[in-house]
Design an enzyme around this catalytic site. Sequence first.
Site: not given
Length: 277
Positions: A53-54, A96, A126, A128, A195
Amino acid sequence: MNTSNQHKAGHVTTRKLLDMKQQGEKISVLTAYDYTMARILDRAGIDVILVGDSASNVFSGHATTLPITIEEMIYHAKAVVRGVHDESGRAMVVVDMPFMSYQISGDEALRNAGKIMKEHGCDALKLEGGKIIADTVKRITDVGIPVMGHLGLMPQSIYKYGSYKVRAQEEQEAEQLLQDARLLEEAGAFAVVLEKIPSALAAEVTLMLTIPTIGIGAGSHCDGQVLVVNDILGLNREFHPRFVRQYANLNNVIDRAVQQYVDDVKQGGFPADDESY
């Protein structure tokens, strides 16, 4: 679902990543958001491509990862999956789940996970978070969708943190991270990204878990490393975090190439006779 890339010989799977951890072979991960870069990374031998999602930052220019939508993530993921398939087909593709696509309820998370997987044929998703999403991770993995976790600095929670500083430096937060890592493994996650946490804590998590850890700003003791491809290629001249090693300076290379093209066009040097029909 287009799974043709998954059937090619040598394709990296969740089982392969577990074998790599057990054998002490480090796992290489880079982001990609488009077809061309995916082909280059796969051809170069990358183990895992993360459609991060970066993309919200490096592709669309947003200040955070929060604005990107499911539809936009699917667009990028389709391009990356096609790129891997059209090259060697070796790299695993992980995507993501964007902000608020899995946090509202378990049912909505399951629907969105299925939608993302079905529309582009990636290998895994993925998410978070730790304890708060462990039940969601279990529901998703129980229906056969592989999930990679993400702990430490979680960019989707940036407004909660207030900064991108190193996380889990205090004992209480470190203990919570250890607990979250255990919960993710118990919920069925096949790997977890760590991270911007202290190297010693990342080493402890890596030793504790049977699943691979993938570090970004978490030291050398993780089972693998992930970086944003734009960062290692030097495409952003303003961004130089401590944890990034820049392997090229393509910003300057591209700048010079474009300037030369502009000069050639202005001066009538392009196209030449052998570049015309």
